[in-house]
Design an enzyme around this catalytic site. Structure first.
Site, PDB file in Angstrom:
ATOM      1  N   LYS A   1       1.187  -1.089   0.024  1.00  0.00           N
ATOM      2  CA  LYS A   1      -0.473   0.188   0.252  1.00  0.00           C
ATOM      3  C   LYS A   1       0.523   1.321  -0.195  1.00  0.00           C
ATOM      4  O   LYS A   1       0.671   2.479  -0.472  1.00  0.00           O
ATOM      5  CB  LYS A   1      -0.700  -0.408   1.485  1.00  0.00           C
ATOM      6  CG  LYS A   1      -2.013  -0.816   1.437  1.00  0.00           C
ATOM      7  CD  LYS A   1      -2.840  -0.282   3.276  1.00  0.00           C
ATOM      8  CE  LYS A   1      -1.995  -1.064   3.253  1.00  0.00           C
ATOM      9  NZ  LYS A   1      -1.907  -2.114   3.944  1.00  0.00           N
TER      10      LYS A   1
ATOM     11  N   ARG B   1       0.674  -8.140  13.571  1.00  0.00           N
ATOM     12  CA  ARG B   1      -0.143  -7.147  12.483  1.00  0.00           C
ATOM     13  C   ARG B   1      -1.209  -7.831  11.921  1.00  0.00           C
ATOM     14  O   ARG B   1      -2.333  -7.761  11.406  1.00  0.00           O
ATOM     15  CB  ARG B   1       0.967  -6.746  11.489  1.00  0.00           C
ATOM     16  CG  ARG B   1       2.011  -5.298  12.592  1.00  0.00           C
ATOM     17  CD  ARG B   1       3.100  -5.400  11.806  1.00  0.00           C
ATOM     18  NE  ARG B   1       2.863  -5.117  10.686  1.00  0.00           N
ATOM     19  CZ  ARG B   1       4.101  -5.154   9.753  1.00  0.00           C
ATOM     20  NH1 ARG B   1       4.859  -5.563  10.624  1.00  0.00           N
ATOM     21  NH2 ARG B   1       3.719  -4.697   8.565  1.00  0.00           N
TER      22      ARG B   1
ATOM     23  N   ARG C   1      12.763  -2.372  10.362  1.00  0.00           N
ATOM     24  CA  ARG C   1      11.396  -2.428  10.941  1.00  0.00           C
ATOM     25  C   ARG C   1      10.705  -2.501  12.785  1.00  0.00           C
ATOM     26  O   ARG C   1      11.022  -4.175  12.807  1.00  0.00           O
ATOM     27  CB  ARG C   1       9.861  -2.225  10.181  1.00  0.00           C
ATOM     28  CG  ARG C   1       9.748  -0.715   9.424  1.00  0.00           C
ATOM     29  CD  ARG C   1       8.796  -0.886   9.249  1.00  0.00           C
ATOM     30  NE  ARG C   1       7.241  -1.082   9.371  1.00  0.00           N
ATOM     31  CZ  ARG C   1       6.367  -1.087   8.611  1.00  0.00           C
ATOM     32  NH1 ARG C   1       6.031  -0.411   7.925  1.00  0.00           N
ATOM     33  NH2 ARG C   1       5.501  -1.460   9.484  1.00  0.00           N
TER      34      ARG C   1
ATOM     35  N   ARG D   1      -8.367   1.006   9.860  1.00  0.00           N
ATOM     36  CA  ARG D   1      -8.077   0.211   9.999  1.00  0.00           C
ATOM     37  C   ARG D   1      -9.030   0.006  10.453  1.00  0.00           C
ATOM     38  O   ARG D   1      -9.237  -1.283  11.106  1.00  0.00           O
ATOM     39  CB  ARG D   1      -7.177   0.176  10.708  1.00  0.00           C
ATOM     40  CG  ARG D   1      -5.979  -0.405   9.619  1.00  0.00           C
ATOM     41  CD  ARG D   1      -4.372  -0.196  11.123  1.00  0.00           C
ATOM     42  NE  ARG D   1      -3.834  -0.676  10.500  1.00  0.00           N
ATOM     43  CZ  ARG D   1      -1.825  -0.325   9.668  1.00  0.00           C
ATOM     44  NH1 ARG D   1      -2.531   0.641   9.102  1.00  0.00           N
ATOM     45  NH2 ARG D   1      -1.115  -0.839   9.518  1.00  0.00           N
TER      46      ARG D   1
ATOM     47  N   ARG E   1      11.228  -7.362   3.395  1.00  0.00           N
ATOM     48  CA  ARG E   1      11.391  -5.861   4.212  1.00  0.00           C
ATOM     49  C   ARG E   1      12.310  -6.021   5.774  1.00  0.00           C
ATOM     50  O   ARG E   1      13.293  -5.068   5.876  1.00  0.00           O
ATOM     51  CB  ARG E   1      10.200  -5.709   4.508  1.00  0.00           C
ATOM     52  CG  ARG E   1      10.120  -4.247   5.247  1.00  0.00           C
ATOM     53  CD  ARG E   1       9.030  -3.710   4.551  1.00  0.00           C
ATOM     54  NE  ARG E   1       7.981  -4.127   5.910  1.00  0.00           N
ATOM     55  CZ  ARG E   1       6.770  -2.914   5.639  1.00  0.00           C
ATOM     56  NH1 ARG E   1       5.900  -2.546   4.371  1.00  0.00           N
ATOM     57  NH2 ARG E   1       6.236  -3.852   6.574  1.00  0.00           N
TER      58      ARG E   1
END
Ligand code: ADP
Length: 206
Positions: free
Chosen positions: A13, A144, A133, A88, A127
Site C-alpha cells: 500500500k 499485525r 522495522r 483500519r 523487508r
C-alpha cells in the site's frame, strides 16, 4: 480524488500510495508514517503509540482519529487525499464517514490490494532484512495479521456495502500494479461495482 487504500500488511500500500498520490496530485496520508515520525521525534503522541506499534497491535482509535482529522484539515488536503493505513477499524471508518459528510466530500473509492498470504509473508521477511522495522519481527508480524483479520477485514464488507470497493491484483512489478490501480479508479469512477466488489472467494489472509 479521495481514496482509501485497503490491504493486509505487506500488500504494498505504501509504495503504491506514493505513486498514486503523485499521479492524482493529492497528498499521501499514511498513518503508519505519521506515527513513526512521532515516535522518532519523541512527541507525546509517539510516546503513547510506540508500545502498541512495536507489538504489532493497533494504536487506539481515538488517538489515530484525532491525528487524521488534524492532517485532513491542512490546506493541501482540500482537493483530495489518499489514505494509506486508515481507516483500519469499523469505528475509524465511521468517524471518517462523519468527518467527510461534514465537508460534503464523500470518498470516491476504496482500492483493495489483493495478495495471497504466502507472498505477503515472503515480502515481509525480505523487508525485515532490508529495513529493520521494529514491527517486522516474527511475533509482531503475526500480531499485525491477527489485528488485520479481526479488525480491518470487516471494512471490506463495510465499504462493499457502500459500493466503493475496487479490487487491485497487487502481485507483479510495482509499475504494473500502479497501472492496474489507476485503471481501477479511472475505469470505474462513479460506477457501481457492487457485484464484483464484494470480494467473495477472497484468497488473501482468510
Ligand atoms: P503495515 O500496513 O505494514 O502493517 P503501517 O505502516 O500502516 O504498517 O502501520 C504500522 C503500525 O502503526 C500498525 O501496526 C499500528 O500499530 C499503527 N497504525 C497505523 N495506522 C493505524 C490505524 N489506522 N489505526 C491503528 N493503528 C494504526
Amino acid at each position: 480524488m479521495r481514496l482509501v487504500l485497503l490491504g493486509p500488511p505487506g500488500a504494498g500500500k505504501g509504495t503504491q500510495a506514493s505513486a498514486l498520490a503523485a499521479r492524482f496530485g493529492v497528498p499521501h496520508v499514511s498513518t503508519g508514517d505519521i506515527l513513526r515520525e512521532n515516535v522518532s521525534g519523541g512527541t507525546e503522541l509517539g510516546r503513547e503509540a510506540q508500545a502498541f506499534m512495536d507489538r504489532g497491535d493497533l494504536v487506539p482509535d481515538d488517538l489515530v482519529n484525532r491525528m487524521v482529522a488534524d492532517r485532513l484539515a491542512h490546506a493541501d488536503a482540500a482537493a483530495g487525499f489518499l489514505l494509506d493505513g486508515y481507516p483500519r477499524t469499523v469505528p475509524q471508518a465511521l468517524v471518517l464517514e462523519e468527518l467527510l459528510a461534514g465537508r460534503e466530500e464523500p470518498l470516491d473509492g476504496v482500492l483493495r490490494f489483493v495478495v495471497d498470504l504466502s507472498e505477503l509473508l515472503q515480502r515481509l521477511s525480505a523487508r525485515r532484512e532490508i529495513e529493520g522495522r521494529a514491527d517486522d519481527s516474527e511475533e509482531a508480524v503475526r500480531r499485525r495479521f491477527e489485528e488485520y483479520r479481526a479488525k480491518t477485514r470487516p471494512l471490506e464488507d463495510f465499504y462493499a456495502e457502500r459500493g466503493l470497493v475496487r479490487e487491485v491484483d497487487a502481485v507483479g512489478a510495482v509499475e504494473e500494479v500502479t497501472e492496474r490501480a489507476i485503471a481501477a479508479v479511472d475505469g470505474h469512477h462513479g460506477a457501481d461495482l457492487q457485484g464484483r466488489a464484494t470480494g467473495r472467494g477472497r484468497s488473501d489472509v482468510t
